[in-house]
Scaffold this active site. Structure first.
Site, PDB file in Angstrom:
ATOM      1  N   HIS A  78       0.838  -1.202   0.000  1.00 54.30           N
ATOM      2  CA  HIS A  78       0.000   0.000   0.000  1.00 54.30           C
ATOM      3  C   HIS A  78       0.875   1.256   0.000  1.00 54.30           C
ATOM      4  CE1 HIS A  78      -3.624   2.367   1.375  1.00 54.30           C
ATOM      5  NE2 HIS A  78      -2.651   3.156   1.809  1.00 54.30           N
ATOM      6  N   GLU A  79       1.862   1.284   0.902  1.00 55.41           N
ATOM      7  CA  GLU A  79       2.734   2.452   1.001  1.00 55.41           C
ATOM      8  C   GLU A  79       3.669   2.576  -0.198  1.00 55.41           C
ATOM      9  OE1 GLU A  79       2.552   4.904   3.036  1.00 55.41           O
ATOM     10  OE2 GLU A  79       0.915   3.992   4.175  1.00 55.41           O
TER      11      GLU A  79
ATOM     12  N   HIS B 225       2.014   4.262  -3.050  1.00 57.51           N
ATOM     13  CA  HIS B 225       2.017   5.726  -2.930  1.00 57.51           C
ATOM     14  C   HIS B 225       3.333   6.289  -3.472  1.00 57.51           C
ATOM     15  CE1 HIS B 225      -1.690   6.071  -0.794  1.00 57.51           C
ATOM     16  NE2 HIS B 225      -1.273   5.534   0.333  1.00 57.51           N
TER      17      HIS B 225
END
Length: 220
Positions: free
Chosen positions: A21-22, A25
């Site tokens: 998820h990170e 980004h």
């Protein structure tokens, strides 16, 4: 062996869903012109680069011990210089959306993994992979749905800020300093009193995302 099975079939999906998820980004920011995450070494898949003492360890532990109806956590946020992005406002929304989108991709891959295991001939590690895929699908779906809650600093809040007219977005951005206390209230304090405002939202958004995944996997 039973403890190994239980721990690994939860720890691996948790770390994978949070870390990817990170990283998503960071990659989105890089593609839009910001190299901050790259320079900070945060595009790595090494868990040590992403574990946050509060979000990865403390908060999930508090939620579990307090009997919260919803368990949530996060990895160490990837640094992003929004001013360095091409089209900063729209870019900020795209960077924010990349995290939940990655989790939806993980759900799709996990569902496909479950299907492959189900049709494969029995093998010694089959059940271990099957449970990992199932837990990954569940956790990634929940993480995507929760992060779309429209409150800063969650991804849903940043997406909303990118969509609002500039004047409204500026005023909305001022609420970010209250975001973490409000999240603590919603996740810990209110559930202790028997008030659950988060789960209905997560179930609704999770159900919507699940239908998208179902349509993609079974008709795509």
């Amino acid at each position: 062996m039973e403890q190994f099975f239980l721990v690994t079939t939860w720890v691996i999906p948790v770390l994978a869903s949070l870390i990817l998820h990170e990283v998503a980004h960071g990659w989105a920011a890089l593609l839009l012109g910001d190299k901050t995450a790259l320079r900070a070494g945060r595009l790595s898949l090494n868990p040590l680069s992403h574990i946050d003492p509060v979000g990865t360890v403390l908060l999930p532990g508090i939620l579990f011990l307090s009997g919260s109806p919803f368990l949530f956590g996060w990895a160490k946020p990837v640094p992003v210089n929004f001013r360095a992005l091409r089209f900063p406002r729209a870019g900020a929304g795209i960077v924010a959306a990349a995290g939940p989108l990655m989790n939806v991709v993980l759900v799709i891959l996990s569902v496909l993994g479950v299907q492959l295991i189900s049709f494969a001939p029995p093998f010694s590690w089959g059940l271990w992979f099957l449970v990992n895929f199932r837990n990954m699908a569940f956790l990634s779906l929940a993480l995507a749905a929760f992060n779309l809650f429209p409150i800063l600093p969650l991804d849903g809040g940043r997406i909303l800020a990118a969509l609002l007219p500039e004047k409204w977005a500026y005023e909305y951005a001022k609420t970010e300093k209250y975001g973490l206390p409000v999240l603590f209230l919603l996740l810990v304090a209110l559930p202790v009193l028997g008030i659950d405002l988060i789960s209905p939202f997560v179930r609704a958004i999770g159900g919507f995302l699940a239908k998208i995944v179902q349509g993609f996997v079974f008709t795509g």
